[in-house]
Motif scaffolding. Structure first.
Motif, PDB file in Angstrom:
ATOM      1  N   VAL B  46      -1.019 -10.570  -8.646  1.00 44.90           N
ATOM      2  CA  VAL B  46      -1.515 -10.432 -10.015  1.00 44.90           C
ATOM      3  C   VAL B  46      -1.276 -11.707 -10.825  1.00 44.90           C
ATOM      4  O   VAL B  46      -0.183 -12.270 -10.779  1.00 44.90           O
ATOM      5  CB  VAL B  46      -0.812  -9.245 -10.720  1.00 44.90           C
ATOM      6  CG1 VAL B  46      -1.170  -9.203 -12.199  1.00 44.90           C
ATOM      7  CG2 VAL B  46      -1.189  -7.933 -10.042  1.00 44.90           C
ATOM      8  N   SER B  47      -2.286 -12.154 -11.530  1.00 42.35           N
ATOM      9  CA  SER B  47      -2.070 -13.231 -12.496  1.00 42.35           C
ATOM     10  C   SER B  47      -2.668 -12.839 -13.843  1.00 42.35           C
ATOM     11  O   SER B  47      -3.623 -12.060 -13.914  1.00 42.35           O
ATOM     12  CB  SER B  47      -2.640 -14.554 -11.995  1.00 42.35           C
ATOM     13  OG  SER B  47      -3.985 -14.414 -11.637  1.00 42.35           O
ATOM     14  N   LEU B  48      -2.045 -13.359 -14.904  1.00 40.79           N
ATOM     15  CA  LEU B  48      -2.485 -13.062 -16.270  1.00 40.79           C
ATOM     16  C   LEU B  48      -2.905 -14.356 -16.946  1.00 40.79           C
ATOM     17  O   LEU B  48      -2.203 -15.357 -16.863  1.00 40.79           O
ATOM     18  CB  LEU B  48      -1.328 -12.452 -17.074  1.00 40.79           C
ATOM     19  CG  LEU B  48      -1.112 -10.943 -17.016  1.00 40.79           C
ATOM     20  CD1 LEU B  48      -0.904 -10.473 -15.596  1.00 40.79           C
ATOM     21  CD2 LEU B  48       0.097 -10.556 -17.853  1.00 40.79           C
ATOM     22  N   VAL B  49      -4.046 -14.297 -17.603  1.00 40.20           N
ATOM     23  CA  VAL B  49      -4.503 -15.449 -18.381  1.00 40.20           C
ATOM     24  C   VAL B  49      -4.508 -15.055 -19.857  1.00 40.20           C
ATOM     25  O   VAL B  49      -4.946 -13.950 -20.202  1.00 40.20           O
ATOM     26  CB  VAL B  49      -5.924 -15.883 -17.952  1.00 40.20           C
ATOM     27  CG1 VAL B  49      -6.471 -16.930 -18.909  1.00 40.20           C
ATOM     28  CG2 VAL B  49      -5.899 -16.417 -16.532  1.00 40.20           C
ATOM     29  N   PHE B  50      -4.001 -15.937 -20.698  1.00 45.65           N
ATOM     30  CA  PHE B  50      -4.054 -15.722 -22.145  1.00 45.65           C
ATOM     31  C   PHE B  50      -4.879 -16.844 -22.752  1.00 45.65           C
ATOM     32  O   PHE B  50      -4.500 -18.015 -22.659  1.00 45.65           O
ATOM     33  CB  PHE B  50      -2.646 -15.702 -22.738  1.00 45.65           C
ATOM     34  CG  PHE B  50      -1.815 -14.571 -22.208  1.00 45.65           C
ATOM     35  CD1 PHE B  50      -1.799 -13.335 -22.844  1.00 45.65           C
ATOM     36  CD2 PHE B  50      -1.075 -14.716 -21.041  1.00 45.65           C
ATOM     37  CE1 PHE B  50      -1.064 -12.278 -22.346  1.00 45.65           C
ATOM     38  CE2 PHE B  50      -0.327 -13.665 -20.530  1.00 45.65           C
ATOM     39  CZ  PHE B  50      -0.323 -12.438 -21.185  1.00 45.65           C
ATOM     40  N   THR B  51      -6.015 -16.480 -23.330  1.00 42.35           N
ATOM     41  CA  THR B  51      -6.899 -17.484 -23.910  1.00 42.35           C
ATOM     42  C   THR B  51      -7.460 -16.944 -25.230  1.00 42.35           C
ATOM     43  O   THR B  51      -7.267 -15.768 -25.548  1.00 42.35           O
ATOM     44  CB  THR B  51      -8.022 -17.846 -22.908  1.00 42.35           C
ATOM     45  OG1 THR B  51      -8.820 -18.887 -23.456  1.00 42.35           O
ATOM     46  CG2 THR B  51      -8.914 -16.652 -22.604  1.00 42.35           C
ATOM     47  N   ALA B 114     -10.363 -26.332 -17.328  1.00 41.48           N
ATOM     48  CA  ALA B 114     -10.856 -26.648 -15.990  1.00 41.48           C
ATOM     49  C   ALA B 114      -9.962 -26.022 -14.916  1.00 41.48           C
ATOM     50  O   ALA B 114     -10.441 -25.415 -13.952  1.00 41.48           O
ATOM     51  CB  ALA B 114     -10.930 -28.159 -15.803  1.00 41.48           C
ATOM     52  N   GLU B 115      -8.621 -26.119 -15.141  1.00 44.81           N
ATOM     53  CA  GLU B 115      -7.688 -25.519 -14.184  1.00 44.81           C
ATOM     54  C   GLU B 115      -7.819 -23.996 -14.177  1.00 44.81           C
ATOM     55  O   GLU B 115      -7.753 -23.358 -13.126  1.00 44.81           O
ATOM     56  CB  GLU B 115      -6.249 -25.881 -14.558  1.00 44.81           C
ATOM     57  CG  GLU B 115      -5.853 -27.297 -14.213  1.00 44.81           C
ATOM     58  CD  GLU B 115      -4.503 -27.626 -14.819  1.00 44.81           C
ATOM     59  OE1 GLU B 115      -3.499 -27.521 -14.098  1.00 44.81           O
ATOM     60  OE2 GLU B 115      -4.453 -27.957 -16.028  1.00 44.81           O
ATOM     61  N   LEU B 116      -7.999 -23.419 -15.362  1.00 46.95           N
ATOM     62  CA  LEU B 116      -8.164 -21.961 -15.455  1.00 46.95           C
ATOM     63  C   LEU B 116      -9.434 -21.532 -14.726  1.00 46.95           C
ATOM     64  O   LEU B 116      -9.458 -20.501 -14.048  1.00 46.95           O
ATOM     65  CB  LEU B 116      -8.216 -21.521 -16.922  1.00 46.95           C
ATOM     66  CG  LEU B 116      -6.884 -21.589 -17.671  1.00 46.95           C
ATOM     67  CD1 LEU B 116      -7.098 -21.377 -19.168  1.00 46.95           C
ATOM     68  CD2 LEU B 116      -5.903 -20.542 -17.140  1.00 46.95           C
ATOM     69  N   ALA B 117     -10.474 -22.340 -14.865  1.00 48.06           N
ATOM     70  CA  ALA B 117     -11.739 -22.019 -14.198  1.00 48.06           C
ATOM     71  C   ALA B 117     -11.539 -22.003 -12.681  1.00 48.06           C
ATOM     72  O   ALA B 117     -12.056 -21.113 -11.990  1.00 48.06           O
ATOM     73  CB  ALA B 117     -12.800 -23.047 -14.583  1.00 48.06           C
ATOM     74  N   ASP B 118     -10.768 -22.977 -12.171  1.00 43.49           N
ATOM     75  CA  ASP B 118     -10.506 -23.018 -10.732  1.00 43.49           C
ATOM     76  C   ASP B 118      -9.740 -21.774 -10.284  1.00 43.49           C
ATOM     77  O   ASP B 118     -10.053 -21.168  -9.259  1.00 43.49           O
ATOM     78  CB  ASP B 118      -9.692 -24.272 -10.374  1.00 43.49           C
ATOM     79  CG  ASP B 118     -10.533 -25.540 -10.477  1.00 43.49           C
ATOM     80  OD1 ASP B 118     -11.779 -25.422 -10.467  1.00 43.49           O
ATOM     81  OD2 ASP B 118      -9.938 -26.631 -10.581  1.00 43.49           O
ATOM     82  N   LEU B 119      -8.731 -21.392 -11.070  1.00 40.97           N
ATOM     83  CA  LEU B 119      -7.952 -20.197 -10.723  1.00 40.97           C
ATOM     84  C   LEU B 119      -8.832 -18.955 -10.725  1.00 40.97           C
ATOM     85  O   LEU B 119      -8.725 -18.098  -9.850  1.00 40.97           O
ATOM     86  CB  LEU B 119      -6.800 -20.020 -11.722  1.00 40.97           C
ATOM     87  CG  LEU B 119      -5.593 -20.933 -11.535  1.00 40.97           C
ATOM     88  CD1 LEU B 119      -4.654 -20.821 -12.718  1.00 40.97           C
ATOM     89  CD2 LEU B 119      -4.858 -20.566 -10.243  1.00 40.97           C
ATOM     90  N   MET B 120      -9.692 -18.862 -11.735  1.00 41.79           N
ATOM     91  CA  MET B 120     -10.570 -17.696 -11.843  1.00 41.79           C
ATOM     92  C   MET B 120     -11.502 -17.608 -10.637  1.00 41.79           C
ATOM     93  O   MET B 120     -11.801 -16.526 -10.130  1.00 41.79           O
ATOM     94  CB  MET B 120     -11.382 -17.791 -13.145  1.00 41.79           C
ATOM     95  CG  MET B 120     -12.055 -16.490 -13.537  1.00 41.79           C
ATOM     96  SD  MET B 120     -12.937 -16.631 -15.112  1.00 41.79           S
ATOM     97  CE  MET B 120     -11.622 -16.431 -16.282  1.00 41.79           C
ATOM     98  N   ASP B 121     -11.898 -18.760 -10.168  1.00 45.37           N
ATOM     99  CA  ASP B 121     -12.822 -18.860  -9.039  1.00 45.37           C
ATOM    100  C   ASP B 121     -12.209 -18.324  -7.740  1.00 45.37           C
ATOM    101  O   ASP B 121     -12.918 -17.879  -6.853  1.00 45.37           O
ATOM    102  CB  ASP B 121     -13.204 -20.336  -8.882  1.00 45.37           C
ATOM    103  CG  ASP B 121     -14.560 -20.491  -8.239  1.00 45.37           C
ATOM    104  OD1 ASP B 121     -15.464 -19.713  -8.605  1.00 45.37           O
ATOM    105  OD2 ASP B 121     -14.698 -21.363  -7.361  1.00 45.37           O
TER     106      ASP B 121
END
Lengths: 111, 129, 102
Positions: B46-51, B114-121
Motif C-alpha cells: 500500500v502507498s498513500l499519495v497526498f496532493t 514527475a516522480e509521483l507520476a512514475d509511482l502511479m504508473d
C-alpha cells in the motif's frame, strides 16, 4: 440501543454492547461487561485493557488484532504478543471483546 | 510461533490511495483513512499519495474542539504500526499552501509531480479520494 | 445594501471564491469558512490575488475552522479578520443579505 447499569448509573451502549460515549468509561464498567459474558477480569486482562486505552488515546482508533498483537509483544514481552495468549484471555476475540470492555469502538475492519 | 496470517502468502498487489481533499469540509479524507486501515489487513503493498488540498490532512496541530468533529489526524501516526510506510507528498502542493515538510505530523517522502507520476504508473490499483 | 458572501470550498481546489469575487459588489464582506480557510493564509498560491481584492472587499475567516486544520492564526494575511461563531452571527445580522457560494 440499550443501556448498562454500573454503580447505579445507566450508560448508553449500542446494539452489540459497545459504549456509545467513550468518555463515560469507568473501570467498573469493564467488570460488569465481562461478567455478562462469564468472564472474570484478572490482572492479565487488565494489562491488555489498559494497553488498548492508551493506544486509543494516542491514535484515536482501536487497533486491528494483528497490530494489537504486535504492539503488545513489543510492550509487554514476546510471550504475550501472540494470538494464542490473547485468545485465551478473550475467547470472543481480543479485538472485539477487549475493546468492548475497554469502552472503545469495535476495531475498524472488524465485522 | 508464526501467527496464522504470517503463513498465508497470497498474491500481493500494489495499491495506491490518492488523497486530494482537505479534512473536515468533506468526508473524503476520513473515508480514505478507513479504507487504508482495512486494506492493511490483506497484506498488500500500500502507498498513500497526498496532493492538492490532501496535503492539509497531515498538517500538525489540528484542534477540532471548536467545530465539534473528531480530530482524526493522530491516526496517521498509527499507520506505521499497520506496516503502511509509503507516504508520498507532492512538493508543489505544499509550496502552494505555504507549507513545508516540518509542518507535517508524520514522516513522509516529499517529491515532484514527475516522480509521483512514475509511482502511479507502477500500481495495480489506484483509488482516488 | 451590504452583502455578506460566505465561501466554503478551497480556492486552491475549486473556483467558488473566484466566482464570488467576480460577482460581489465593492464593499461586500467575504467570510471564508470550512475548507475555504486555507485561502486566508499568507504565502499560498492565492494569497496575492486575495491581497489585491482587499481593496474592494473586507475579508473574514472563521477561527474554529482554522484551528481544526492546524492553521496558525498568526500566519493569516494581514487585514483579514479572524472571527468566532459569535462574529459570524454579527456579520449576518449587520448585513442586509447573505449569499453562500457552496
Amino acid at each position: 440501543m440499550g443501556t448498562i447499569t454500573v454503580e447505579g448509573k445507566e450508560y448508553e451502549v449500542d446494539e452489540e454492547g459497545y459504549l456509545v460515549n467513550l468518555s463515560e468509561w469507568i473501570p467498573a464498567m469493564a467488570d460488569i461487561m465481562a461478567k455478562d459474558e462469564d468472564c472474570e477480569l484478572t490482572d492479565a486482562h487488565w494489562e491488555v485493557l489498559n494497553f488498548l486505552r492508551e493506544y486509543y488515546e494516542e491514535y484515536q482508533i482501536a487497533p486491528a488484532v494483528r497490530v494489537l498483537t504486535k504492539a503488545i509483544g513489543k510492550k509487554l514481552g514476546k510471550e504475550k504478543g501472540n494470538s494464542k495468549y490473547l485468545y485465551e484471555l478473550f475467547p470472543y476475540g481480543p479485538g472485539k471483546q477487549a475493546c468492548k470492555y475497554a469502552g472503545l469502538p469495535k476495531p475498524t475492519g472488524c465485522v | 510461533m508464526a501467527e496464522p496470517w504470517e503463513e498465508d502468502e497470497g498474491p500481493v498487489k500494489k495499491f495506491m490511495f490518492v488523497n486530494r481533499k482537505a479534512p473536515y469540509g468533506t468526508i473524503y479524507a476520513l473515508e480514505s483513512l478507513e479504507v487504508v486501515l482495512i486494506s492493511a489487513a490483506f497484506d498488500q503493498d500500500v502507498s498513500l499519495v497526498f496532493t492538492d488540498d490532501g496535503v492539509l490532512q497531515l498538517k500538525k496541530g489540528q484542534t477540532t474542539d471548536g467545530i465539534g468533529m473528531k480530530n482524526f489526524s493522530p491516526t496517521y501516526r498509527a499507520l506505521e504500526g499497520y506496516d503502511i510506510e509509503k507516504l508520498y507528498v507532492d512538493k508543489e502542493s505544499l509550496d502552494a499552501r505555504g507549507l513545508t515538510e516540518d509542518d507535517l505530523l508524520v514522516d513522509v517522502q516529499v517529491m515532484g509531480k514527475a516522480e509521483l507520476a512514475d509511482l502511479m504508473d507502477e500500481q495495480d490499483v489506484v483509488m482516488s479520494f | 445594501m451590504t452583502m455578506l458572501h460566505t465561501v466554503n470550498k478551497s480556492p486552491l481546489d475549486r473556483n467558488n471564491l473566484d466566482s464570488c469575487m467576480s460577482m460581489a459588489k465593492k464593499g461586500s464582506k467575504i467570510l471564508l469558512i470550512e475548507d475555504a480557510v486555507i485561502g486566508a493564509m499568507d504565502n499560498t498560491a492565492v494569497a496575492e490575488k486575495i491581497k489585491g481584492a482587499m481593496n474592494d472587499f473586507s475579508f473574514y475567516v472563521l477561527g474554529p475552522d482554522l484551528q481544526a486544520r492546524g492553521l496558525d492564526e498568526g500566519k493569516v494575511i494581514g487585514g483579514i479578520n479572524v472571527v468566532g461563531y459569535d462574529g459570524y452571527v454579527d456579520l449576518v445580522t449587520e448585513t442586509d443579505n447573505v449569499q453562500s457560494w457552496v
